[in-house]
Design a protein around this motif. Structure first.
Motif, short mmCIF file in Angstrom:
data_model
loop_
_atom_site.label_atom_id
_atom_site.label_comp_id
_atom_site.label_asym_id
_atom_site.label_seq_id
_atom_site.Cartn_x
_atom_site.Cartn_y
_atom_site.Cartn_z
N GLY A 254 0.74 -1.22 -0.08
CA GLY A 254 0.07 -0.02 0.09
C GLY A 254 0.73 1.39 0.08
O GLY A 254 0.39 2.34 0.41
N ALA A 255 2.14 1.23 -0.57
CA ALA A 255 3.01 2.37 -0.45
C ALA A 255 2.67 3.55 -1.37
O ALA A 255 3.24 4.45 -1.36
N THR A 256 1.64 3.42 -2.28
CA THR A 256 1.16 4.27 -3.13
C THR A 256 -0.36 4.95 -2.46
O THR A 256 -0.87 5.59 -3.07
N GLY B 107 0.24 4.01 3.46
CA GLY B 107 1.66 2.94 3.42
C GLY B 107 3.01 4.00 2.95
O GLY B 107 4.10 3.58 3.15
N GLU B 108 2.64 5.23 2.51
CA GLU B 108 3.54 5.92 2.07
C GLU B 108 4.32 6.55 3.28
O GLU B 108 5.55 6.54 3.21
N GLY B 109 3.56 6.90 4.13
CA GLY B 109 4.03 7.41 5.39
C GLY B 109 4.78 6.52 6.14
O GLY B 109 5.86 6.75 7.04
N LEU C 212 -2.45 -1.62 2.80
CA LEU C 212 -3.25 -1.67 1.60
C LEU C 212 -4.68 -1.83 1.76
O LEU C 212 -5.19 -2.62 2.78
N GLY C 213 -5.49 -1.08 1.31
CA GLY C 213 -7.22 -1.27 1.41
C GLY C 213 -7.83 -0.11 0.67
O GLY C 213 -7.31 0.55 0.00
N ILE C 214 -9.19 -0.42 0.62
CA ILE C 214 -10.01 0.69 -0.24
C ILE C 214 -11.23 0.99 0.85
O ILE C 214 -11.36 0.40 1.77
N THR C 215 -11.84 1.96 0.35
CA THR C 215 -12.76 2.46 1.21
C THR C 215 -14.11 1.74 0.74
O THR C 215 -14.25 1.48 -0.33
N SER C 216 -14.97 1.76 1.68
CA SER C 216 -16.37 1.06 1.29
C SER C 216 -17.38 1.99 0.68
O SER C 216 -18.56 1.53 0.15
N VAL C 217 -17.18 3.18 0.75
CA VAL C 217 -17.89 4.14 -0.02
C VAL C 217 -17.90 3.84 -1.52
O VAL C 217 -16.87 4.08 -2.18
N THR D 106 -10.95 -6.34 0.78
CA THR D 106 -10.38 -6.13 2.13
C THR D 106 -10.35 -7.62 2.90
O THR D 106 -9.23 -7.59 3.29
N TYR D 107 -10.98 -8.58 2.91
CA TYR D 107 -11.03 -9.75 3.65
C TYR D 107 -10.03 -10.64 2.73
O TYR D 107 -9.13 -11.23 3.14
N THR D 108 -10.43 -11.07 1.71
CA THR D 108 -9.79 -12.19 0.90
C THR D 108 -8.38 -11.89 0.62
O THR D 108 -7.58 -12.71 0.47
#
Length: 223
Positions: free
Chosen positions: A14-16, A20-22, A79-84, A95-97
């Motif tokens: 998730g470095a992008t 993750g960058e921080g 790494l992750g995504i928003t649910s919106v 998210t889970y898989t």
């Protein structure tokens, strides 16, 4: 854990993204981290003597790069995504898989690994909110894997580091709220520096499985 504090070798995902960058910036600047591997779908835009980057498009299949994922004692999973605006099936998959596939692979390839997962405030598998249920299930199932340690981080508002490329643009308009929010509700406000420092400091612990809310992150950063 078999390594001194200056021998820690870390994988970051998730470095992008902002978090993750921080975390990457903190690790590159830390004398306690000797080697960093970033696994991304696209280049993160950073170069450093102790940084290696693997561009890999499919996080559901690491078979082609497994031989490059061993020899590390930590993974900082950002790494992750928003649910919106995302349907439930897609959110669950991403998210889970996805998280569990990466974690299961790394736990098999690396003994004595610490796994740090960036979850979120309000996470609870028994919540009425679907996103909180999915995050909660992810946290609970990560704790069952054969890692030496699992830390689930639940930050709220995160103040970015100066110079971050991938900080959300709206932060520059609302950063003034940070000291007010921190004073009123410290459990919901931490800095990116504190989050990254806390992750690094998990590596001086041994055989723990913990959920870290905002105050816990701040305290761990000070160790």
């Amino acid at each position: 854990m078999g390594k001194t504090r200056d021998q820690n070798q870390v994988i970051i995902t998730g470095a992008t993204g902002m978090v993750g960058e921080g975390v990457l910036m903190q690790c590159l600047n830390s004398t306690e981290i000797s080697r960093v591997l970033v696994v991304n779908r696209k280049p993160c835009g950073y170069t450093h003597p102790k940084l290696k980057e693997i561009i890999h498009p499919d996080f559901f299949d690491f078979s082609q790069i497994e031989d490059q994922l061993s020899g590390y004692n930590a993974c900082f999973f950002c790494l992750g995504i928003t649910s919106v605006g995302v349907d439930q099936e897609t959110y669950y998959k991403m998210t889970y898989t996805l998280t569990m596939h990466v974690a299961e692979t790394l736990s098999r390839l690396n003994k004595n690994m610490t796994f740090c997962y960036v979850s979120g405030g309000g996470t609870n598998e028994n919540s009425r909110l679907k996103w909180a249920q999915v995050k909660g299930k992810t946290e609970n199932d990560l704790a069952k894997l054969p890692f030496e340690q699992v830390f689930n981080f639940r930050p709220g508002f995160i103040k970015p580091l100066p110079g971050q490329k991938y900080a959300h643009k709206f932060y520059k308009y609302i950063n003034w709220l940070f000291p007010i929010g921190r004073a009123i509700y410290p459990n919901g406000f931490c800095t990116m520096a504190e989050l990254g420092r806390a992750m690094i400091n998990t590596l001086s612990h041994n055989d723990e499985r913990r959920i870290l809310e905002g105050k816990d992150i701040i305290a761990l950063a000070k160790e």
